[in-house]
Design an enzyme around this catalytic site. Structure first.
Site, PDB file in Angstrom:
ATOM      1  N   ASP A 108       0.851  -1.189   0.000  1.00  0.00           N
ATOM      2  CA  ASP A 108       0.000   0.000   0.000  1.00  0.00           C
ATOM      3  C   ASP A 108       0.886   1.239   0.000  1.00  0.00           C
ATOM      4  OD1 ASP A 108      -2.034   1.802   0.173  1.00  0.00           O
ATOM      5  OD2 ASP A 108      -2.808   1.131   2.102  1.00  0.00           O
ATOM      6  N   GLU A 109       1.063   1.828  -1.164  1.00  0.00           N
ATOM      7  CA  GLU A 109       1.911   3.016  -1.335  1.00  0.00           C
ATOM      8  C   GLU A 109       3.275   2.852  -0.658  1.00  0.00           C
ATOM      9  OE1 GLU A 109       0.091   6.879  -1.366  1.00  0.00           O
ATOM     10  OE2 GLU A 109      -1.840   5.978  -0.876  1.00  0.00           O
ATOM     11  N   PRO A 110       4.038   1.857  -1.057  1.00  0.00           N
ATOM     12  CA  PRO A 110       5.299   1.550  -0.366  1.00  0.00           C
ATOM     13  C   PRO A 110       6.387   2.596  -0.537  1.00  0.00           C
ATOM     14  CG  PRO A 110       5.145   0.266  -2.375  1.00  0.00           C
ATOM     15  CD  PRO A 110       3.819   0.966  -2.208  1.00  0.00           C
ATOM     16  N   VAL A 140      -0.714  -0.892  -4.550  1.00  0.00           N
ATOM     17  CA  VAL A 140      -1.650   0.225  -4.591  1.00  0.00           C
ATOM     18  C   VAL A 140      -0.833   1.511  -4.573  1.00  0.00           C
ATOM     19  CG1 VAL A 140      -3.526   1.401  -3.390  1.00  0.00           C
ATOM     20  CG2 VAL A 140      -3.424  -1.096  -3.395  1.00  0.00           C
TER      21      VAL A 140
END
Length: 483
Positions: A108-110, A140
């Protein structure tokens, strides 16, 4: 089967996976970096994960050695988590996920808190894991410039619905046809599509391919970089003189003899690698940390007790600012304190918070938390906005809204000081940019001067067009020549 990963109540449908998979085959990295680490050091964090899997001490040591070497975090293993930057914590969180040897990796938005070089390296590692270890990756992301080149398919969600699921080339071309989604395109692909230049290449195009294509049509194109008017006569609102800070007496110098001035009505952005002191500098400037030496002057005088009434500080984790149970209560409380003539409804509209009035601030997404915190700051109407990574969690449309808000704030005499890893945001909306490295800060210069001679720390458009239009920083800087 994925009950541990599914949050909330499923109203309909089902989640189906391969029968050979179970929860141990899935690993998840959250966009909230502070919510995942539970131990004091990265080494203890990784050990804790493996202890829960019943691994032997020998296996634990081998796996920690392997993953720390793979991600380049050996030097971070024994540092207290309070001393780690947001980007460093994100690398540790990724290590905690990969050390489980998952078959499916959910990200998730790493890269939201990583500097550009670290973000590129992380995505290369994820791609290598996907290709060489046959691990499925679902990522994401709001900012697709780096990630899209490694993807096989592009999925687009809007208002809870999946509106696109296609191969990358078709997905990007479909996005361009949607006015609301155009800003999600990579900068180089947006440039080629906007100029309607002919190409048989599949999207996304590489910087090299775009550079060659632009060079072929350079006679019909022109560069129109953003003009910045620097008011050299403006008064200094904040002066930093020979500032020094370290956490421990014998520890490294985090802030090393830093000096600069902020002028009223100007905007300043500091970029640089993770862990180089940007957040510590902001905390020291705003009196959250006490420097060992140096001076901080606000409007020509030593900082007084009323300093916090005149400035607003947005930390990397905006949730620590919230005190009330709902979004509505947060906004109304700040409106009462500031006694501004701004209405509650106007704030909701301006910061895209309509429909969230009864929601707990802690249940908002990362981007929504960011905008709620910014709403509280703008209501306060400070003389200086200090913002630490304000674009993390924001989609491209919200970034544009934020940039326009900051520019409007400047027009009323406000000063903006920002730490950011978002080079495109810095290039588009700031008057002065500097880089911080190893506790020192470079001179502030305009975006075109700062970025034009950089090799890695520059925008994708500048990388692609440095041979033809070296001052271009975004797709908007290249136009068709008038015939």
């Amino acid at each position: 089967m994925l009950a541990d990963l599914a949050v909330g109540k499923v109203l309909s449908g089902e989640l189906v996976t391969d029968l050979s998979l179970n929860n141990n085959n899935f690993a998840y990295v959250s966009q909230f970096v502070d919510n995942q680490m539970v131990m004091e050091t990265p080494r203890d964090e990784l050990k804790f994960v493996l202890d829960n899997q019943g691994c032997s001490q020998n296996e634990i040591q081998l796996r920690i050695t392997e993953i720390a070497s793979y991600l380049g975090i050996i030097d971070l293993l024994d540092i207290n988590e309070k001393r780690l930057s947001g980007g460093q914590k994100q690398l540790v969180n990724l290590a905690s996920a990969l050390i489980l040897k998952p078959k499916v990796l959910l990200l998730d938005e790493p890269t939201s808190q990583l500097d550009p070089i670290a973000a590129e390296k992380l995505l290369q590692v994820v791609h290598k894991i996907n290709e060489e270890l046959n691990v499925t990756v679902l990522l994401v992301e709001h900012e697709i410039d780096r990630a899209i080149r490694y993807a096989n398919r592009l999925l687009v969600m809007e208002e809870g619905s999946l509106i696109e699921d296609a191969p990358v080339d078709k997905g990007l071309r479909d996005i361009y046809q949607n006015p609301h989604l155009k800003n999600y395109l990579t900068q180089v692909d947006r440039l080629i599509l906007e100029l309607n230049l002919p190409t048989d290449q599949q999207l996304p195009l590489s910087n090299k391919e775009v550079g060659l294509l632009i060079n072929q049509h350079r006679t019909s194109l022109k560069s129109v970089p953003r003009k910045i008017l620097v008011d050299t006569t403006a008064e200094n609102i904040l002066e930093i003189k020979r500032l020094n800070f370290r956490f421990d007496f014998n520890g490294p110098q985090i802030i090393n003899n830093v000096s600069f001035e902020l002028k009223r009505g100007q905007s300043y952005c500091v970029i640089g690698p993770n862990g180089m002191g940007k957040t510590t500098l902001l905390k020291t400037m705003t009196q959250q940390l006490k420097p060992q030496s140096g001076k901080i002057l606000f409007a020509g005088h030593k900082v007084q007790n009323d300093f916090y009434q005149k400035v607003f500080v947005l930390p990397q984790n905006p949730a620590i600012l919230f005190m009330e149970d709902t979004v509505a209560e947060e906004i109304k409380y700040q409106l009462q304190l500031s006694r501004r003539d701004t209405t509650f409804e106007a704030v909701l509209e301006k910061f895209s918070l309509k429909g969230l009035e009864k929601t707990s601030p802690y249940d908002l997404s990362g981007g929504q938390q960011e905008f709620l915190a910014l709403a509280l700051g703008f209501i306060k109407n400070p003389q200086i906005l200090f913002l630490d990574e304000p674009t993390k969690g924001l989609d491209p449309n919200k970034k544009l809204e934020l940039g326009q808000m900051l520019n409007q704030f400047q027009k009323t005499g406000g000063t903006v000081f920002v730490n950011s890893h978002d080079l495109l945001f810095a290039a588009r909306f700031f008057d002065q940019i500097a880089m911080m490295f190893d506790g020192k800060i470079s001179q502030f210069t305009t975006p075109t001067v700062f970025f034009k001679d950089k090799f890695f720390y520059t925008t994708e458009i500048n990388k692609a067009l440095r041979e033809t239009f070296p001052l271009a920083l975004s797709w908007e800087d290249i136009k068709r020549s008038e015939s």
